[in-house]
Design a protein around this motif. Structure first.
Motif, PDB file in Angstrom:
ATOM      1  N   VAL A  37      58.630  43.931  30.231  1.00  0.00           N
ATOM      2  CA  VAL A  37      57.408  43.136  30.091  1.00  0.00           C
ATOM      3  C   VAL A  37      57.737  41.705  30.501  1.00  0.00           C
ATOM      4  N   PHE A  38      56.884  41.138  31.358  1.00  0.00           N
ATOM      5  CA  PHE A  38      57.127  39.794  31.899  1.00  0.00           C
ATOM      6  C   PHE A  38      56.114  38.822  31.342  1.00  0.00           C
ATOM      7  N   SER A  39      56.604  37.645  30.891  1.00  0.00           N
ATOM      8  CA  SER A  39      55.749  36.611  30.326  1.00  0.00           C
ATOM      9  C   SER A  39      55.782  35.370  31.212  1.00  0.00           C
ATOM     10  N   HIS A  40      54.614  34.990  31.733  1.00  0.00           N
ATOM     11  CA  HIS A  40      54.544  33.823  32.622  1.00  0.00           C
ATOM     12  C   HIS A  40      54.666  32.519  31.837  1.00  0.00           C
ATOM     13  N   GLY A  41      54.837  31.417  32.558  1.00  0.00           N
ATOM     14  CA  GLY A  41      55.032  30.125  31.933  1.00  0.00           C
ATOM     15  C   GLY A  41      53.728  29.437  31.564  1.00  0.00           C
ATOM     16  N   TYR A  42      53.864  28.303  30.888  1.00  0.00           N
ATOM     17  CA  TYR A  42      52.714  27.459  30.564  1.00  0.00           C
ATOM     18  C   TYR A  42      52.071  26.974  31.857  1.00  0.00           C
ATOM     19  N   ALA A  43      50.751  27.100  31.953  1.00  0.00           N
ATOM     20  CA  ALA A  43      49.995  26.764  33.161  1.00  0.00           C
ATOM     21  C   ALA A  43      50.342  27.691  34.314  1.00  0.00           C
ATOM     22  N   GLY A  44      50.904  28.856  33.989  1.00  0.00           N
ATOM     23  CA  GLY A  44      51.210  29.858  34.999  1.00  0.00           C
ATOM     24  C   GLY A  44      50.175  30.971  34.981  1.00  0.00           C
ATOM     25  N   PHE A  45      50.576  32.127  35.509  1.00  0.00           N
ATOM     26  CA  PHE A  45      49.688  33.287  35.573  1.00  0.00           C
ATOM     27  C   PHE A  45      50.563  34.521  35.758  1.00  0.00           C
ATOM     28  N   ARG A  46      50.002  35.679  35.541  1.00  0.00           N
ATOM     29  CA  ARG A  46      50.814  36.891  35.384  1.00  0.00           C
ATOM     30  C   ARG A  46      51.559  37.310  36.650  1.00  0.00           C
TER      31      ARG A  46
ATOM     32  N   ALA B  43      48.442  29.942  20.184  1.00  0.00           N
ATOM     33  CA  ALA B  43      49.353  31.069  20.004  1.00  0.00           C
ATOM     34  C   ALA B  43      48.717  32.348  20.551  1.00  0.00           C
ATOM     35  N   GLY B  44      49.538  33.365  20.714  1.00  0.00           N
ATOM     36  CA  GLY B  44      49.016  34.655  21.148  1.00  0.00           C
ATOM     37  C   GLY B  44      49.835  35.362  22.188  1.00  0.00           C
ATOM     38  N   ASP B  45      50.790  34.639  22.822  1.00  0.00           N
ATOM     39  CA  ASP B  45      51.532  35.269  23.914  1.00  0.00           C
ATOM     40  C   ASP B  45      52.424  36.414  23.446  1.00  0.00           C
ATOM     41  N   VAL B  46      53.045  36.271  22.278  1.00  0.00           N
ATOM     42  CA  VAL B  46      53.903  37.353  21.768  1.00  0.00           C
ATOM     43  C   VAL B  46      53.056  38.587  21.466  1.00  0.00           C
ATOM     44  N   ASP B  47      51.866  38.374  20.926  1.00  0.00           N
ATOM     45  CA  ASP B  47      50.961  39.491  20.669  1.00  0.00           C
ATOM     46  C   ASP B  47      50.553  40.174  21.973  1.00  0.00           C
TER      47      ASP B  47
ATOM     48  N   MET C 291      60.203  54.871  27.443  1.00  0.00           N
ATOM     49  CA  MET C 291      59.839  53.927  26.384  1.00  0.00           C
ATOM     50  C   MET C 291      60.981  53.695  25.395  1.00  0.00           C
ATOM     51  N   SER C 292      62.106  54.345  25.588  1.00  0.00           N
ATOM     52  CA  SER C 292      63.274  54.071  24.740  1.00  0.00           C
ATOM     53  C   SER C 292      64.137  52.954  25.311  1.00  0.00           C
ATOM     54  N   ARG C 293      63.756  52.436  26.478  1.00  0.00           N
ATOM     55  CA  ARG C 293      64.497  51.352  27.126  1.00  0.00           C
ATOM     56  C   ARG C 293      63.513  50.274  27.542  1.00  0.00           C
ATOM     57  N   ILE C 294      63.471  49.196  26.770  1.00  0.00           N
ATOM     58  CA  ILE C 294      62.464  48.159  26.990  1.00  0.00           C
ATOM     59  C   ILE C 294      63.133  46.792  26.953  1.00  0.00           C
ATOM     60  N   ALA C 295      62.806  45.957  27.944  1.00  0.00           N
ATOM     61  CA  ALA C 295      63.324  44.596  28.017  1.00  0.00           C
ATOM     62  C   ALA C 295      62.164  43.614  28.129  1.00  0.00           C
TER      63      ALA C 295
ATOM     64  N   ALA D 100      58.644  33.158  24.553  1.00  0.00           N
ATOM     65  CA  ALA D 100      57.889  34.313  24.061  1.00  0.00           C
ATOM     66  C   ALA D 100      58.728  35.587  24.109  1.00  0.00           C
ATOM     67  N   SER D 101      59.557  35.727  25.143  1.00  0.00           N
ATOM     68  CA  SER D 101      60.384  36.928  25.262  1.00  0.00           C
ATOM     69  C   SER D 101      61.412  37.003  24.148  1.00  0.00           C
ATOM     70  N   GLU D 102      62.015  35.859  23.820  1.00  0.00           N
ATOM     71  CA  GLU D 102      62.976  35.846  22.720  1.00  0.00           C
ATOM     72  C   GLU D 102      62.273  36.101  21.387  1.00  0.00           C
ATOM     73  N   GLN D 103      61.115  35.508  21.188  1.00  0.00           N
ATOM     74  CA  GLN D 103      60.376  35.726  19.952  1.00  0.00           C
ATOM     75  C   GLN D 103      59.903  37.174  19.840  1.00  0.00           C
ATOM     76  N   LEU D 104      59.556  37.782  20.974  1.00  0.00           N
ATOM     77  CA  LEU D 104      59.174  39.192  20.967  1.00  0.00           C
ATOM     78  C   LEU D 104      60.329  40.071  20.513  1.00  0.00           C
ATOM     79  N   ALA D 105      61.543  39.722  20.948  1.00  0.00           N
ATOM     80  CA  ALA D 105      62.721  40.510  20.568  1.00  0.00           C
ATOM     81  C   ALA D 105      63.014  40.418  19.079  1.00  0.00           C
ATOM     82  N   VAL D 106      62.511  39.364  18.424  1.00  0.00           N
ATOM     83  CA  VAL D 106      62.616  39.256  16.966  1.00  0.00           C
ATOM     84  C   VAL D 106      61.524  40.083  16.296  1.00  0.00           C
ATOM     85  N   ALA D 107      60.308  39.979  16.835  1.00  0.00           N
ATOM     86  CA  ALA D 107      59.141  40.557  16.166  1.00  0.00           C
ATOM     87  C   ALA D 107      58.945  42.035  16.440  1.00  0.00           C
TER      88      ALA D 107
END
Length: 389
Positions: free
Chosen positions: A125-134, A172-176, A202-206, A216-223
């Motif tokens: 799953v890829f998360s774009h930057g602030y003022a970015g896009f997918r 907020a909302g990017d991790v969700d 689905m057993s291998r997710i980054a 957001a990616s690091e916070q996702l790995a926590v949540a």
């Protein structure tokens, strides 16, 4: 940067194997279909063995998701690569002012609605930057697909360029969004008449992200415990963009930083790396700025760049002044042209994800990076094992 621990290839390979076994990440059944005959420090800078398809999904929230995926090469040969148009991210009121024939298009790297290759592939799953896009880092997301990954990038309406153009503060909302994307892909993977049916492991997710997306990616790995590893490019959570946070993932991660980044400076990313749990890695891309990890310096380059396009379209000076650093950092001299650094970035990210998720038996793709990419990869530090109690 202080070198924390530099292991030889055999030590790194042993540590990687030890890491994967507790997570249950043995080599997937499809790994041999995308495994190169020999892996080295330049292997993944080139296109992989698969063609690339691109399609769209939509989250329950309404946010769009762009998906790059492996396709049979014969199915995409000679087909037109889909291009995304930055004009589509303009709010309706501004879009009405754009001439009908005006476009700021850039190739996505994938062919629309191509068939999926007959195998099962890990999910990124890829998360774009602030003022970015997918689709902002399509040079990398499409490369990942060519090397055997399904890459799903949700739009973050809470902090994308459209929101910025309406002068609304980020929320907020990017991790969700990222967690919901994993759930959505999993549902499609189980749905018999869906194009993704049984094509995603689905057993291998980054999680992978740029700038605020790195956080957001690091916070996702926590949540979200479904995430096995994370990569932050010019962005991380604790110590970098989350100065007061204390929660760090209990799984492997990597930071890729640009030495001349003035948006998220190197000392902040070093602090984030220091706070991470081992196994961990940090790679420095020399002479580069914040946007080296995205397409943005190249989008509209022939028309003078993003700021020149904005001025031509009559975008408010308030907006142009606000985004000036974000739109230029890493795009102008004396920083290295992003296209010169992209092959090394692809090598680092793809080699890390393939070895960590078990597609490659060792991390040989991460050895000798500084020698293979002189002046581009200027430092490569890793801690392969937690400190002794």
């Amino acid at each position: 940067m202080t070198t924390l621990l530099r292991g030889i290839a055999a030590v790194a390979a042993t540590a990687t194997t030890a890491l994967l076994l507790p997570l249950g990440l043995g080599a997937p059944a499809s790994a041999e279909r995308s495994l190169p005959p020999a892996v080295g420090p330049t292997t993944f800078a080139k296109k992989g063995p698969f063609g690339v398809g691109v399609r769209g999904l939509r989250l329950p929230s309404g946010a769009k998701v762009t998906v790059w995926y492996p396709a049979p090469k014969a199915a995409v040969r000679g087909k037109k690569v889909w291009s995304y148009d930055l004009v589509n991210w303009m709010p309706p009121a501004l879009r009405q002012q754009v001439p009908d024939d005006f476009s700021v298009a850039y190739p996505s790297g994938g062919v629309q609605r191509a068939p999926v290759a007959a195998a099962k592939f890990p999910l990124v799953v890829f998360s774009h930057g602030y003022a970015g896009f997918r689709t902002q880092s399509s040079y990398l997301t499409s490369a990942l697909a060519s090397w055997g990954f399904v890459v799903a990038a949700p739009e973050h309406p809470s902090r994308d360029i459209t929101r910025l153009l309406t002068f609304k503060p980020a929320t907020a909302g990017d991790v969700d969004d990222l967690s919901a994307t994993i759930t959505l892909v999993g549902q499609k993977n189980r749905t018999r008449d869906n194009w993704l049916f049984r094509h995603v492991d689905m057993s291998r997710i980054a999680a992978l992200g740029h700038s605020a997306g790195g956080r957001a990616s690091e916070q996702l790995a926590v949540a979200d415990k479904r995430v096995d590893t994370f990569v932050g490019m010019a962005g991380a959570s604790v110590g970098a963009l989350d100065q007061t946070g204390t929660d760090v993932p209990d799984r492997p991660g990597m930071i890729v930083a640009a030495t001349d980044d003035t948006i998220v400076k190197l000392d902040r990313l070093q602090a984030a790396y220091d706070a991470m749990n081992a196994p961990k890695r940090m790679v420095l891309i020399g002479g580069s700025g914040h946007l080296v990890f995205s397409d943005l310096c190249e989008v509209g380059a022939g028309s003078g760049g993003l700021l020149a396009i904005g001025e031509a379209l009559g975008l408010p000076s308030q907006f142009l002044d606000q985004i000036r650093p974000l739109a230029t950092d890493g795009c102008v001299d004396p920083t290295v042209a992003p296209t010169q650094a992209w092959p090394a970035i692809k090598q680092v990210v793809i080699a890390y994800l393939r070895s960590t998720l078990g597609l490659d038996p060792t991390d040989a793709g991460l050895t000798g990076l500084e020698e293979a990419w002189p002046g581009i990869v200027v430092d490569d530090d890793s801690v392969t094992e937690p400190p002794a109690p």
